[in-house]
Design an enzyme around this catalytic site. Structure first.
Site, PDB file in Angstrom:
ATOM      1  N   ARG A  59       5.463   7.404  17.435  1.00  0.00           N
ATOM      2  CA  ARG A  59       6.069   5.101  17.609  1.00  0.00           C
ATOM      3  C   ARG A  59       6.600   4.717  16.958  1.00  0.00           C
ATOM      4  NH1 ARG A  59       0.107   5.643  14.384  1.00  0.00           N
ATOM      5  NH2 ARG A  59       0.322   2.838  14.022  1.00  0.00           N
ATOM      6  N   GLN A  88      -1.916  -5.584   7.788  1.00  0.00           N
ATOM      7  CA  GLN A  88      -2.225  -4.042   7.948  1.00  0.00           C
ATOM      8  C   GLN A  88      -0.990  -3.508   8.957  1.00  0.00           C
ATOM      9  OE1 GLN A  88      -6.188  -4.364   9.166  1.00  0.00           O
ATOM     10  NE2 GLN A  88      -5.747  -6.732   9.553  1.00  0.00           N
ATOM     11  N   ASN A  89      -0.217  -4.404   9.273  1.00  0.00           N
ATOM     12  CA  ASN A  89       0.743  -3.227  10.508  1.00  0.00           C
ATOM     13  C   ASN A  89       2.112  -2.675   9.804  1.00  0.00           C
ATOM     14  OD1 ASN A  89      -0.418  -5.039  11.939  1.00  0.00           O
ATOM     15  ND2 ASN A  89       1.634  -5.839  12.473  1.00  0.00           N
ATOM     16  N   HIS A 136      -1.041  -0.818   4.739  1.00  0.00           N
ATOM     17  CA  HIS A 136      -1.013   0.451   4.942  1.00  0.00           C
ATOM     18  C   HIS A 136      -0.139   0.959   5.255  1.00  0.00           C
ATOM     19  CE1 HIS A 136      -4.759  -1.135   7.558  1.00  0.00           C
ATOM     20  NE2 HIS A 136      -4.953  -1.482   6.165  1.00  0.00           N
ATOM     21  N   THR A 144      -5.575  -9.740  13.607  1.00  0.00           N
ATOM     22  CA  THR A 144      -6.320  -8.116  13.882  1.00  0.00           C
ATOM     23  C   THR A 144      -8.038  -8.847  13.997  1.00  0.00           C
ATOM     24  OG1 THR A 144      -6.904  -7.411  12.112  1.00  0.00           O
ATOM     25  CG2 THR A 144      -7.259 -10.035  11.355  1.00  0.00           C
ATOM     26  N   ALA A 191      -0.817 -15.623  18.489  1.00  0.00           N
ATOM     27  CA  ALA A 191       0.051 -16.044  17.170  1.00  0.00           C
ATOM     28  C   ALA A 191       1.121 -16.566  17.613  1.00  0.00           C
ATOM     29  CB  ALA A 191       0.172 -14.774  16.409  1.00  0.00           C
TER      30      ALA A 191
HETATM   31  C1  BV8 Z   1     -10.767   3.766   3.270  1.00  0.00           C
HETATM   32  C2  BV8 Z   1      -1.903   2.952   9.733  1.00  0.00           C
HETATM   33  C3  BV8 Z   1     -11.758   5.522   1.670  1.00  0.00           C
HETATM   34  C4  BV8 Z   1      -2.236   4.576  10.663  1.00  0.00           C
HETATM   35  C5  BV8 Z   1      -4.570   2.070   9.535  1.00  0.00           C
HETATM   36  C6  BV8 Z   1     -14.871   7.363   7.694  1.00  0.00           C
HETATM   37  C7  BV8 Z   1     -14.275   7.848   7.178  1.00  0.00           C
HETATM   38  C8  BV8 Z   1     -13.257   7.555   6.396  1.00  0.00           C
HETATM   39  C9  BV8 Z   1     -13.881   5.997   6.215  1.00  0.00           C
HETATM   40  C10 BV8 Z   1     -14.312   5.677   7.158  1.00  0.00           C
HETATM   41  C11 BV8 Z   1     -14.909   5.917   7.828  1.00  0.00           C
HETATM   42  N1  BV8 Z   1     -15.856   4.833   8.975  1.00  0.00           N
HETATM   43  C12 BV8 Z   1     -15.260   4.101   8.000  1.00  0.00           C
HETATM   44  C13 BV8 Z   1     -14.287   4.371   7.227  1.00  0.00           C
HETATM   45  C14 BV8 Z   1     -13.683   3.308   6.840  1.00  0.00           C
HETATM   46  C15 BV8 Z   1     -12.219   2.906   7.182  1.00  0.00           C
HETATM   47  C16 BV8 Z   1     -12.695   1.600   8.069  1.00  0.00           C
HETATM   48  O1  BV8 Z   1     -12.854   0.876   8.214  1.00  0.00           O
HETATM   49  N2  BV8 Z   1     -12.946   3.116   9.345  1.00  0.00           N
HETATM   50  C17 BV8 Z   1     -13.455   1.451  11.093  1.00  0.00           C
HETATM   51  C18 BV8 Z   1     -12.777   2.520  12.133  1.00  0.00           C
HETATM   52  C19 BV8 Z   1     -14.793   1.732  10.787  1.00  0.00           C
HETATM   53  N3  BV8 Z   1     -10.990   2.541   6.769  1.00  0.00           N
HETATM   54  C20 BV8 Z   1     -10.737   3.613   6.136  1.00  0.00           C
HETATM   55  O2  BV8 Z   1     -10.350   5.165   6.248  1.00  0.00           O
HETATM   56  C21 BV8 Z   1      -9.677   2.861   4.912  1.00  0.00           C
HETATM   57  N4  BV8 Z   1      -9.766   3.991   4.061  1.00  0.00           N
HETATM   58  O3  BV8 Z   1     -12.105   3.505   3.393  1.00  0.00           O
HETATM   59  O4  BV8 Z   1     -10.760   4.615   2.535  1.00  0.00           O
HETATM   60  C22 BV8 Z   1     -11.580   6.260   0.604  1.00  0.00           C
HETATM   61  C23 BV8 Z   1     -11.980   5.485  -0.871  1.00  0.00           C
HETATM   62  C24 BV8 Z   1     -12.378   6.219  -1.407  1.00  0.00           C
HETATM   63  C25 BV8 Z   1     -11.724   7.343  -1.343  1.00  0.00           C
HETATM   64  C26 BV8 Z   1     -10.902   7.319  -0.398  1.00  0.00           C
HETATM   65  C27 BV8 Z   1     -10.917   7.436   0.950  1.00  0.00           C
HETATM   66  C28 BV8 Z   1      -7.834   2.721   5.213  1.00  0.00           C
HETATM   67  C29 BV8 Z   1      -7.675   2.172   6.568  1.00  0.00           C
HETATM   68  C30 BV8 Z   1      -6.410   2.414   6.875  1.00  0.00           C
HETATM   69  C31 BV8 Z   1      -6.186   3.455   8.102  1.00  0.00           C
HETATM   70  N5  BV8 Z   1      -4.399   2.862   8.717  1.00  0.00           N
HETATM   71  N6  BV8 Z   1      -3.588   2.010   9.926  1.00  0.00           N
HETATM   72  C32 BV8 Z   1      -1.391   3.973  11.704  1.00  0.00           C
HETATM   73  O5  BV8 Z   1      -1.978   3.240  11.861  1.00  0.00           O
HETATM   74  O6  BV8 Z   1      -1.068   5.534  12.194  1.00  0.00           O
HETATM   75  S1  BV8 Z   1      -5.400   1.220  10.319  1.00  0.00           S
HETATM   76  C33 BV8 Z   1      -4.930   0.563  11.656  1.00  0.00           C
HETATM   77  O7  BV8 Z   1      -6.205  -0.091  12.340  1.00  0.00           O
HETATM   78  C34 BV8 Z   1      -3.605  -0.144  11.891  1.00  0.00           C
HETATM   79  O8  BV8 Z   1      -3.119  -0.662  10.321  1.00  0.00           O
HETATM   80  C35 BV8 Z   1      -4.216  -1.662  12.791  1.00  0.00           C
HETATM   81  O9  BV8 Z   1      -3.104  -2.704  11.857  1.00  0.00           O
HETATM   82  C36 BV8 Z   1      -5.458  -1.703  11.427  1.00  0.00           C
HETATM   83  C37 BV8 Z   1      -6.348  -3.025  11.886  1.00  0.00           C
HETATM   84  O10 BV8 Z   1      -6.310  -2.586  13.703  1.00  0.00           O
HETATM   85  P1  BV8 Z   1      -5.548  -4.317  14.077  1.00  0.00           P
HETATM   86  O11 BV8 Z   1      -4.951  -5.249  13.164  1.00  0.00           O
HETATM   87  O12 BV8 Z   1      -7.240  -5.713  14.075  1.00  0.00           O
HETATM   88  O13 BV8 Z   1      -5.501  -4.022  14.818  1.00  0.00           O
HETATM   89  P2  BV8 Z   1      -6.806  -3.952  16.747  1.00  0.00           P
HETATM   90  O14 BV8 Z   1      -6.009  -3.486  17.863  1.00  0.00           O
HETATM   91  O15 BV8 Z   1      -7.658  -3.535  16.052  1.00  0.00           O
HETATM   92  O16 BV8 Z   1      -6.755  -5.387  16.898  1.00  0.00           O
HETATM   93  C38 BV8 Z   1      -5.619  -6.312  17.789  1.00  0.00           C
HETATM   94  C39 BV8 Z   1      -6.191  -7.915  17.121  1.00  0.00           C
HETATM   95  O17 BV8 Z   1      -5.355  -8.760  17.904  1.00  0.00           O
HETATM   96  C40 BV8 Z   1      -7.407  -7.732  17.922  1.00  0.00           C
HETATM   97  O18 BV8 Z   1      -7.924  -9.037  17.461  1.00  0.00           O
HETATM   98  C41 BV8 Z   1      -6.715  -8.790  19.476  1.00  0.00           C
HETATM   99  O19 BV8 Z   1      -7.862  -9.511  20.229  1.00  0.00           O
HETATM  100  C42 BV8 Z   1      -5.476  -9.343  19.062  1.00  0.00           C
HETATM  101  N7  BV8 Z   1      -4.506  -9.731  19.732  1.00  0.00           N
HETATM  102  C43 BV8 Z   1      -3.912  -9.353  20.745  1.00  0.00           C
HETATM  103  N8  BV8 Z   1      -2.491 -10.153  21.445  1.00  0.00           N
HETATM  104  C44 BV8 Z   1      -3.146 -10.661  20.048  1.00  0.00           C
HETATM  105  C45 BV8 Z   1      -3.768 -10.645  19.414  1.00  0.00           C
HETATM  106  N9  BV8 Z   1      -3.698 -11.883  18.387  1.00  0.00           N
HETATM  107  C46 BV8 Z   1      -2.830 -12.255  18.674  1.00  0.00           C
HETATM  108  N10 BV8 Z   1      -1.880 -13.219  18.827  1.00  0.00           N
HETATM  109  C47 BV8 Z   1      -1.907 -12.334  20.422  1.00  0.00           C
HETATM  110  N11 BV8 Z   1      -0.601 -11.762  21.580  1.00  0.00           N
END
Ligand code: BV8
Ligand code: ZN
Length: 249
Positions: free
Chosen positions: A77, A108-109, A126, A196, A239
């Site tokens: 990446r 979040q990026n 993040h 997001t 954006a």
């Molecule tokens: C936590 C870094 C708990 C890494 C990232 C099972 C086990 C453990 C946890 C969980 C679980 N199930 C659920 C969870 C919680 C989990 C979670 O939320 N999962 C989701 C998927 C269900 N969360 C976590 O694990 C978090 N921690 O809960 O800890 C805990 C508590 C106590 C003790 C211990 C633990 C941690 C979450 C952080 C994970 N790390 N990134 C890496 O990058 O490799 S998250 C990752 O997703 C990125 O950071 C990214 O930013 C983030 C969100 O994604 P988006 O930014 O929204 O990107 P996406 O592609 O999804 O969407 C893009 C959007 O842009 C779209 O809407 C599109 O339409 C739009 N778009 C496209 N083009 C444009 C545009 N918009 C504008 N202009 C354009 N041109």
């Protein structure tokens, strides 16, 4: 919820922007899309690395199981991110920090493009792909942009293993960063959520905190998201095209 189909935001929003003193913005991968960085969940499915879905390779469990694979994934990446530039979305947000009494940018990026565009004091929920952290003593190392280290370097302080200084799935977002983001979101009058999918928590909870505390919440995204239903204004657009319209001279 008012939706503008990509045209300039409503007169009401223009007025709010001109009068606002405290503004907060939350960004996701969509703001870097026009720089050429693929989003995680767009384009026909989540990012996959050697057959492993994104939320498997980018997880706390993977760091335990196969830190080298995690390094290779992040090295890959960095190769992608190294050659891209901030786009007009990043540049607009960098200008906004001088327009208001109190401006907060929360992202979040992990690509560092907001900082490359000139944004300062960015709240990185993040982490950052250009930083590594020692698993033993927590020492931080900045990874140079000009070459990727295919092996996880050893800590220069204690010889411990280094890992990406990035919040992986199953890991907690740095409490001080989240706390600061939450407080700023709850204190602002105008909140933008840009690019997001609002699927990842706890970041996705911030816009609703802002609105509950009284902020006017604006979503900028080509697609609708789980947040769209409660936002005060939803602008269906890119954006890089919409954000520069707000402070166009
Ligand atoms: C936590 C870094 C708990 C890494 C990232 C099972 C086990 C453990 C946890 C969980 C679980 N199930 C659920 C969870 C919680 C989990 C979670 O939320 N999962 C989701 C998927 C269900 N969360 C976590 O694990 C978090 N921690 O809960 O800890 C805990 C508590 C106590 C003790 C211990 C633990 C941690 C979450 C952080 C994970 N790390 N990134 C890496 O990058 O490799 S998250 C990752 O997703 C990125 O950071 C990214 O930013 C983030 C969100 O994604 P988006 O930014 O929204 O990107 P996406 O592609 O999804 O969407 C893009 C959007 O842009 C779209 O809407 C599109 O339409 C739009 N778009 C496209 N083009 C444009 C545009 N918009 C504008 N202009 C354009 N041109
Ligand atoms: Zn160390």
């Amino acid at each position: 919820m008012q939706t503008t189909n990509g045209a300039f935001p409503t007169e009401e929003l223009r007025g709010r922007f001109a009068r606002a003193r405290r503004v907060c913005v939350l960004t996701g991968a969509g703001v870097s899309a026009e720089s050429g960085i693929p989003t995680f969940r767009g384009g026909g499915g989540a990012a996959v690395w050697k057959g492993l879905p994104f939320d498997v390779i980018s997880s706390a469990e993977m760091v335990e199981r196969d830190l080298q694979a995690v390094w290779e994934w992040f090295d890959f990446r960095r190769e992608v991110i190294r050659v891209v530039r901030p786009n007009p979305a990043h540049e607009a947000l960098a200008r906004w920090q001088d327009l208001f009494e109190d401006f907060t940018l929360v992202t979040q990026n992990i690509d560092g493009l907001h900082q490359a565009a000139g944004s300062s004091e960015v709240i990185e929920l993040h982490g950052n792909i250009w930083r590594a952290r020692c698993v033993m003593c927590g020492r931080l190392e900045h990874l140079s942009h000009d070459h990727s280290q295919m092996r996880s370097p050893r800590c220069t302080n204690c010889e411990g293993e280094m890992r990406p200084d990035v919040v992986l799935f199953g890991e907690i977002v740095p409490p001080e960063a989240f706390e600061r983001a939450m407080l700023k979101a709850q204190a602002c009058e105008l909140f933008f959520v840009v690019g997001t999918s609002a699927l990842v928590y706890p970041a996705a909870a911030i816009p609703e905190m802002a609105q509950t505390a009284g902020a006017f919440v604006v979503e900028i995204n080509p697609e609708l998201t789980p947040l769209s239903g409660f936002c005060n204004e939803v602008i269906n657009g890119k954006a890089g095209e919409i954000l520069p319209l707000f402070d166009a001279r």
